[in-house]
Write a protein that holds these residues in place. Structure first.
Motif, PDB file in Angstrom:
ATOM      1  N   ALA A 187       0.833  -1.197   0.000  1.00 41.36           N
ATOM      2  CA  ALA A 187       0.000   0.000   0.000  1.00 41.36           C
ATOM      3  C   ALA A 187       0.871   1.253   0.000  1.00 41.36           C
ATOM      4  CB  ALA A 187      -0.922  -0.004   1.216  1.00 41.36           C
ATOM      5  N   LEU A 188       1.909   1.248   0.813  1.00 37.97           N
ATOM      6  CA  LEU A 188       2.814   2.395   0.877  1.00 37.97           C
ATOM      7  C   LEU A 188       3.555   2.574  -0.439  1.00 37.97           C
ATOM      8  CD1 LEU A 188       4.038   4.642   2.582  1.00 37.97           C
ATOM      9  CD2 LEU A 188       5.712   2.992   3.435  1.00 37.97           C
ATOM     10  N   ALA A 189       4.021   1.483  -1.038  1.00 40.61           N
ATOM     11  CA  ALA A 189       4.775   1.569  -2.284  1.00 40.61           C
ATOM     12  C   ALA A 189       3.902   2.099  -3.428  1.00 40.61           C
ATOM     13  CB  ALA A 189       5.342   0.196  -2.644  1.00 40.61           C
ATOM     14  N   PHE A 190       2.690   1.589  -3.556  1.00 46.44           N
ATOM     15  CA  PHE A 190       1.789   2.081  -4.603  1.00 46.44           C
ATOM     16  C   PHE A 190       1.444   3.551  -4.383  1.00 46.44           C
ATOM     17  CE2 PHE A 190       0.698  -2.378  -5.762  1.00 46.44           C
ATOM     18  CZ  PHE A 190       0.680  -2.244  -7.137  1.00 46.44           C
ATOM     19  N   ALA A 191       1.226   3.925  -3.125  1.00 42.14           N
ATOM     20  CA  ALA A 191       0.901   5.320  -2.828  1.00 42.14           C
ATOM     21  C   ALA A 191       2.060   6.241  -3.186  1.00 42.14           C
ATOM     22  CB  ALA A 191       0.549   5.464  -1.354  1.00 42.14           C
ATOM     23  N   GLU A 192       3.259   5.812  -2.883  1.00 43.45           N
ATOM     24  CA  GLU A 192       4.447   6.609  -3.231  1.00 43.45           C
ATOM     25  C   GLU A 192       4.576   6.785  -4.739  1.00 43.45           C
ATOM     26  OE1 GLU A 192       7.553   4.373  -1.423  1.00 43.45           O
ATOM     27  OE2 GLU A 192       7.244   5.225   0.578  1.00 43.45           O
ATOM     28  N   ALA A 193       4.008   5.816  -5.485  1.00 47.19           N
ATOM     29  CA  ALA A 193       4.060   5.874  -6.955  1.00 47.19           C
ATOM     30  C   ALA A 193       2.847   6.600  -7.541  1.00 47.19           C
ATOM     31  CB  ALA A 193       4.156   4.464  -7.530  1.00 47.19           C
ATOM     32  N   GLY A 194       2.046   7.225  -6.698  1.00 51.01           N
ATOM     33  CA  GLY A 194       0.966   8.082  -7.174  1.00 51.01           C
ATOM     34  C   GLY A 194      -0.426   7.504  -7.163  1.00 51.01           C
ATOM     35  N   ALA A 195      -0.601   6.254  -6.732  1.00 54.28           N
ATOM     36  CA  ALA A 195      -1.917   5.613  -6.781  1.00 54.28           C
ATOM     37  C   ALA A 195      -2.819   6.078  -5.649  1.00 54.28           C
ATOM     38  CB  ALA A 195      -1.756   4.097  -6.711  1.00 54.28           C
ATOM     39  N   VAL A 196      -4.101   6.035  -5.909  1.00 52.25           N
ATOM     40  CA  VAL A 196      -5.109   6.056  -4.842  1.00 52.25           C
ATOM     41  C   VAL A 196      -5.230   4.613  -4.368  1.00 52.25           C
ATOM     42  CG1 VAL A 196      -7.538   6.410  -4.272  1.00 52.25           C
ATOM     43  CG2 VAL A 196      -6.364   8.004  -5.810  1.00 52.25           C
ATOM     44  N   VAL A 197      -5.034   4.384  -3.086  1.00 52.36           N
ATOM     45  CA  VAL A 197      -5.022   3.028  -2.546  1.00 52.36           C
ATOM     46  C   VAL A 197      -6.256   2.783  -1.700  1.00 52.36           C
ATOM     47  CG1 VAL A 197      -3.764   1.355  -1.155  1.00 52.36           C
ATOM     48  CG2 VAL A 197      -2.505   3.002  -2.551  1.00 52.36           C
ATOM     49  N   VAL A 198      -6.926   1.667  -1.982  1.00 51.01           N
ATOM     50  CA  VAL A 198      -8.045   1.214  -1.165  1.00 51.01           C
ATOM     51  C   VAL A 198      -7.600  -0.064  -0.467  1.00 51.01           C
ATOM     52  CG1 VAL A 198     -10.459   0.507  -1.120  1.00 51.01           C
ATOM     53  CG2 VAL A 198      -9.675   2.186  -2.820  1.00 51.01           C
ATOM     54  N   GLY A 199      -7.586  -0.039   0.851  1.00 48.47           N
ATOM     55  CA  GLY A 199      -7.106  -1.177   1.613  1.00 48.47           C
ATOM     56  C   GLY A 199      -8.231  -1.927   2.293  1.00 48.47           C
ATOM     57  N   ILE A 200      -8.208  -3.249   2.178  1.00 45.15           N
ATOM     58  CA  ILE A 200      -9.203  -4.110   2.814  1.00 45.15           C
ATOM     59  C   ILE A 200      -8.502  -4.992   3.842  1.00 45.15           C
ATOM     60  CG2 ILE A 200     -10.728  -6.105   2.430  1.00 45.15           C
ATOM     61  CD1 ILE A 200     -11.480  -4.916  -0.241  1.00 45.15           C
ATOM     62  N   ASP A 201      -9.115  -5.133   5.002  1.00 40.97           N
ATOM     63  CA  ASP A 201      -8.562  -6.001   6.040  1.00 40.97           C
ATOM     64  C   ASP A 201      -9.665  -6.272   7.060  1.00 40.97           C
ATOM     65  OD1 ASP A 201      -5.280  -6.477   6.812  1.00 40.97           O
ATOM     66  OD2 ASP A 201      -6.762  -6.997   8.333  1.00 40.97           O
ATOM     67  N   ARG A 202      -9.504  -7.364   7.800  1.00 44.72           N
ATOM     68  CA  ARG A 202     -10.426  -7.633   8.910  1.00 44.72           C
ATOM     69  C   ARG A 202     -10.076  -6.809  10.130  1.00 44.72           C
ATOM     70  NH1 ARG A 202     -10.498 -13.953   9.978  1.00 44.72           N
ATOM     71  NH2 ARG A 202      -8.249 -13.560   9.904  1.00 44.72           N
ATOM     72  N   SER A 203      -8.841  -6.320  10.186  1.00 42.54           N
ATOM     73  CA  SER A 203      -8.354  -5.599  11.357  1.00 42.54           C
ATOM     74  C   SER A 203      -8.476  -4.093  11.167  1.00 42.54           C
ATOM     75  CB  SER A 203      -6.892  -5.964  11.635  1.00 42.54           C
ATOM     76  OG  SER A 203      -6.330  -5.108  12.593  1.00 42.54           O
ATOM     77  N   LEU A 204      -9.377  -3.474  11.908  1.00 40.95           N
ATOM     78  CA  LEU A 204      -9.499  -2.014  11.848  1.00 40.95           C
ATOM     79  C   LEU A 204      -8.252  -1.345  12.408  1.00 40.95           C
ATOM     80  CD1 LEU A 204     -13.225  -1.343  12.803  1.00 40.95           C
ATOM     81  CD2 LEU A 204     -12.108  -0.900  10.608  1.00 40.95           C
ATOM     82  N   ASP A 205      -7.644  -1.956  13.422  1.00 43.11           N
ATOM     83  CA  ASP A 205      -6.420  -1.394  13.989  1.00 43.11           C
ATOM     84  C   ASP A 205      -5.298  -1.395  12.951  1.00 43.11           C
ATOM     85  OD1 ASP A 205      -7.650  -0.968  16.408  1.00 43.11           O
ATOM     86  OD2 ASP A 205      -6.864  -2.782  17.350  1.00 43.11           O
ATOM     87  N   GLY A 206      -5.180  -2.506  12.221  1.00 47.26           N
ATOM     88  CA  GLY A 206      -4.165  -2.573  11.182  1.00 47.26           C
ATOM     89  C   GLY A 206      -4.407  -1.563  10.081  1.00 47.26           C
ATOM     90  N   LEU A 207      -5.651  -1.426   9.652  1.00 44.67           N
ATOM     91  CA  LEU A 207      -5.983  -0.444   8.623  1.00 44.67           C
ATOM     92  C   LEU A 207      -5.698   0.970   9.099  1.00 44.67           C
ATOM     93  CD1 LEU A 207      -9.319  -1.892   7.202  1.00 44.67           C
ATOM     94  CD2 LEU A 207      -7.145  -1.692   5.983  1.00 44.67           C
ATOM     95  N   ALA A 208      -5.948   1.216  10.380  1.00 47.66           N
ATOM     96  CA  ALA A 208      -5.682   2.549  10.932  1.00 47.66           C
ATOM     97  C   ALA A 208      -4.179   2.858  10.891  1.00 47.66           C
ATOM     98  CB  ALA A 208      -6.207   2.632  12.361  1.00 47.66           C
ATOM     99  N   ARG A 209      -3.360   1.861  11.181  1.00 48.94           N
ATOM    100  CA  ARG A 209      -1.910   2.081  11.118  1.00 48.94           C
ATOM    101  C   ARG A 209      -1.463   2.345   9.682  1.00 48.94           C
ATOM    102  NH1 ARG A 209      -2.104  -2.038  15.080  1.00 48.94           N
ATOM    103  NH2 ARG A 209      -1.781  -3.684  13.510  1.00 48.94           N
TER     104      ARG A 209
END
Length: 258
Positions: free
Chosen positions: A24-46
């Motif tokens: 997610a960080l690498a794609f964002a650094e390359a200019g993408a809009v990133v949509v992240g999916i996870d079961r962990s809200l804490d992980g997504l928040a980080r």
């Protein structure tokens, strides 16, 4: 000069930790809009904190990839962010405890298969249907060096990752003329939370010895880094790989060459 993924929307499952978070960080650094999916809200928040600190746009969606309704809703929500999904990285997965094949419980076998196999298929199905309406896209799935190799006490995990390769190759052929490229990456040993979980049934000294032994199995004599997997996913997702589909790309320090 425009960034590599400017104007692209990238969906990443398992974005709350490990390879998914680093991707997610690498794609964002390359200019993408990133949509992240996870079961962990804490992980997504980080993950959100990391990306937003870097000035990137990140949208977090809580979902269970093994649940059909949850996946359908998540992909619809992802589409709503920019109106399309250009690239998808189906990375969410789990491992198993270090257990011999005959000692695995049905519950653990079923849990690994539901998340690692059914979860990838459910995500691919929803992504393919969307990409058909928008004229194409790129999908990458996370397999493993254990898709092609054996490791004692990892039967369920190895079987699930071998199935991911089968899903990837068959779907790639089915949609090869639809502008949808489908590939997989096969990471070697990567020091993430999943590796720690896979060694959780061992005593500390045994786990350390196992981690060292895994590193030594790679001809490069080290474990990989999450960013090294992310870079391979970015290549497969980019226009630079526009003639690449149905591939399972090893990123394993040479292990697959043995």
């Amino acid at each position: 000069m425009a960034a590599r993924f400017d104007g692209k929307t990238v969906l990443i499952t398992g974005a709350g930790s490990g390879i998914g978070q680093e991707s997610a960080l690498a794609f964002a650094e390359a200019g993408a809009v990133v949509v992240g999916i996870d079961r962990s809200l804490d992980g997504l928040a980080r993950t959100a904190e990391m990306l937003r600190a870097a000035g990137a746009r990140f949208e977090a969606i809580e979902a269970d990839v093994a649940n059909e309704g949850s996946v359908s809703a998540a992909v619809e929500a992802a589409k709503a962010v920019t109106g399309r999904i250009d690239c998808a990285f189906n990375n969410a997965g789990i491992t198993q405890s270090s257990t011999l094949a005959a000692d695995l419980t049905f519950e653990e076998w079923d849990r690994v298969m539901r998340i690692n196999v059914t979860g990838v298929w459910l995500c691919m199905r929803a992504e393919i249907k969307l990409m058909q309406t928008q004229g194409g896209g790129a999908i990458t799935n996370t397999a493993s060096f254990l898709s092609h190799h054996s490791m004692p006490m990892q039967t369920a995990y190895a079987a699930s990752k071998a199935a991911v390769v089968g899903l990837t190759k068959n779907a790639a052929i089915e949609y090869a003329t639809a502008g949808i490229r489908i590939n997989a990456v096969a990471p070697g040993g990567i020091p993430t939370g999943m590796m720690a979980q896979s060694l959780s049934g061992l005593e500390h000294e045994q786990a350390e010895a196992a981690r060292h032994a895994i590193a030594e199995m790679h001809p490069m004599k080290r474990l990989g880094r999450p960013r090294e997997i992310a870079q391979a996913v970015m290549f497969l997702s980019s226009d630079e790989a526009e003639f690449v589909t149905g591939v399972c790309l090893p990123i394993d320090g040479g292990w697959s060459a043995l």
